[in-house]
Design a protein around this motif. Sequence first.
Motif, PDB file in Angstrom:
ATOM      1  N   THR A  91       0.835  -1.203   0.000  1.00  0.00           N
ATOM      2  CA  THR A  91       0.000   0.000   0.000  1.00  0.00           C
ATOM      3  C   THR A  91       0.868   1.251   0.000  1.00  0.00           C
ATOM      4  O   THR A  91       0.554   2.227  -0.695  1.00  0.00           O
ATOM      5  CB  THR A  91      -0.936  -0.004   1.221  1.00  0.00           C
ATOM      6  OG1 THR A  91      -1.703  -1.213   1.213  1.00  0.00           O
ATOM      7  CG2 THR A  91      -1.872   1.182   1.197  1.00  0.00           C
ATOM      8  N   GLN A  92       1.950   1.241   0.756  1.00  0.00           N
ATOM      9  CA  GLN A  92       2.855   2.387   0.760  1.00  0.00           C
ATOM     10  C   GLN A  92       3.466   2.599  -0.621  1.00  0.00           C
ATOM     11  O   GLN A  92       3.548   3.736  -1.105  1.00  0.00           O
ATOM     12  CB  GLN A  92       3.956   2.193   1.801  1.00  0.00           C
ATOM     13  CG  GLN A  92       3.468   2.256   3.220  1.00  0.00           C
ATOM     14  CD  GLN A  92       4.577   1.981   4.223  1.00  0.00           C
ATOM     15  OE1 GLN A  92       5.664   1.520   3.868  1.00  0.00           O
ATOM     16  NE2 GLN A  92       4.299   2.262   5.487  1.00  0.00           N
ATOM     17  N   LEU A  93       3.888   1.516  -1.252  1.00  0.00           N
ATOM     18  CA  LEU A  93       4.446   1.614  -2.602  1.00  0.00           C
ATOM     19  C   LEU A  93       3.398   2.116  -3.583  1.00  0.00           C
ATOM     20  O   LEU A  93       3.686   2.934  -4.456  1.00  0.00           O
ATOM     21  CB  LEU A  93       4.989   0.258  -3.044  1.00  0.00           C
ATOM     22  CG  LEU A  93       5.598   0.195  -4.443  1.00  0.00           C
ATOM     23  CD1 LEU A  93       6.812   1.125  -4.540  1.00  0.00           C
ATOM     24  CD2 LEU A  93       5.979  -1.223  -4.799  1.00  0.00           C
ATOM     25  N   SER A  94       2.176   1.650  -3.428  1.00  0.00           N
ATOM     26  CA  SER A  94       1.094   2.067  -4.301  1.00  0.00           C
ATOM     27  C   SER A  94       0.840   3.570  -4.191  1.00  0.00           C
ATOM     28  O   SER A  94       0.698   4.267  -5.202  1.00  0.00           O
ATOM     29  CB  SER A  94      -0.176   1.297  -3.956  1.00  0.00           C
ATOM     30  OG  SER A  94      -1.271   1.785  -4.675  1.00  0.00           O
ATOM     31  N   VAL A  95       0.794   4.079  -2.988  1.00  0.00           N
ATOM     32  CA  VAL A  95       0.560   5.511  -2.779  1.00  0.00           C
ATOM     33  C   VAL A  95       1.733   6.331  -3.326  1.00  0.00           C
ATOM     34  O   VAL A  95       1.535   7.362  -3.975  1.00  0.00           O
ATOM     35  CB  VAL A  95       0.310   5.810  -1.285  1.00  0.00           C
ATOM     36  CG1 VAL A  95       0.306   7.298  -1.011  1.00  0.00           C
ATOM     37  CG2 VAL A  95      -1.008   5.180  -0.844  1.00  0.00           C
ATOM     38  N   ALA A  96       2.946   5.871  -3.086  1.00  0.00           N
ATOM     39  CA  ALA A  96       4.123   6.591  -3.596  1.00  0.00           C
ATOM     40  C   ALA A  96       4.116   6.619  -5.122  1.00  0.00           C
ATOM     41  O   ALA A  96       4.379   7.663  -5.734  1.00  0.00           O
ATOM     42  CB  ALA A  96       5.402   5.944  -3.078  1.00  0.00           C
ATOM     43  N   CYS A  97       3.791   5.485  -5.742  1.00  0.00           N
ATOM     44  CA  CYS A  97       3.739   5.434  -7.213  1.00  0.00           C
ATOM     45  C   CYS A  97       2.609   6.292  -7.751  1.00  0.00           C
ATOM     46  O   CYS A  97       2.745   6.913  -8.811  1.00  0.00           O
ATOM     47  CB  CYS A  97       3.589   3.995  -7.696  1.00  0.00           C
ATOM     48  SG  CYS A  97       5.089   3.033  -7.532  1.00  0.00           S
ATOM     49  N   LEU A  98       1.485   6.340  -7.049  1.00  0.00           N
ATOM     50  CA  LEU A  98       0.374   7.186  -7.474  1.00  0.00           C
ATOM     51  C   LEU A  98       0.783   8.654  -7.481  1.00  0.00           C
ATOM     52  O   LEU A  98       0.533   9.385  -8.449  1.00  0.00           O
ATOM     53  CB  LEU A  98      -0.833   6.977  -6.568  1.00  0.00           C
ATOM     54  CG  LEU A  98      -2.048   7.847  -6.868  1.00  0.00           C
ATOM     55  CD1 LEU A  98      -2.612   7.517  -8.242  1.00  0.00           C
ATOM     56  CD2 LEU A  98      -3.111   7.674  -5.790  1.00  0.00           C
ATOM     57  N   ILE A  99       1.441   9.088  -6.429  1.00  0.00           N
ATOM     58  CA  ILE A  99       1.892  10.481  -6.352  1.00  0.00           C
ATOM     59  C   ILE A  99       2.914  10.771  -7.443  1.00  0.00           C
ATOM     60  O   ILE A  99       2.835  11.800  -8.133  1.00  0.00           O
ATOM     61  CB  ILE A  99       2.456  10.778  -4.946  1.00  0.00           C
ATOM     62  CG1 ILE A  99       1.332  10.733  -3.913  1.00  0.00           C
ATOM     63  CG2 ILE A  99       3.179  12.124  -4.917  1.00  0.00           C
ATOM     64  CD1 ILE A  99       1.791  10.732  -2.474  1.00  0.00           C
TER      65      ILE A  99
END
Length: 160
Positions: A91-99
């Motif tokens: 989830t952390q990676l997902s949010v970072a990639c989204l940003i």
Amino acid sequence: MARGAGILLCFLIVVMDGAAGYLGIRAEIEQNKVKHLRLWIFECREPSHEAFLLGLGAAALLAIAHVIANLLGGCNCICSQQEFAKAPPNTQLSVACLILTWIVMAAGMFMLVIGALSNNKSKDSCGMSHHHFLSIGGVVCFVHALFSVAYYVSANASVD
């Protein structure tokens, strides 16, 4: 079946961003074919209608690829830093990639639109040099493909 659809979607995003990058680079090549006179940082040149169309096409493909990646990647809502710190690594990676995807898309869109609009004039234009906006925007499209696929994969992995 879902895995095959995910691979197909990632391939679609890469192809669309790759096509956008190619169109951006081709637009730069077409822009460089027109007559121009350069004196230090000032430049007078004729606009290239072909570069304008290629630049707009690249911007449209970048936008469509971005929308597809964000809509089908889902939404990982994290409202605070405490939630982010407690979230699983996917989830952390997902949010970072989204940003990062949004930042890269904004930069690429800015470059492609500025480059295309500099070729949308009916007469010669003189002013500051606008070199390489289209090609830089094209290269940023390739970077967008990487972050979009990383976002899609990590968002789907965090759901599982």
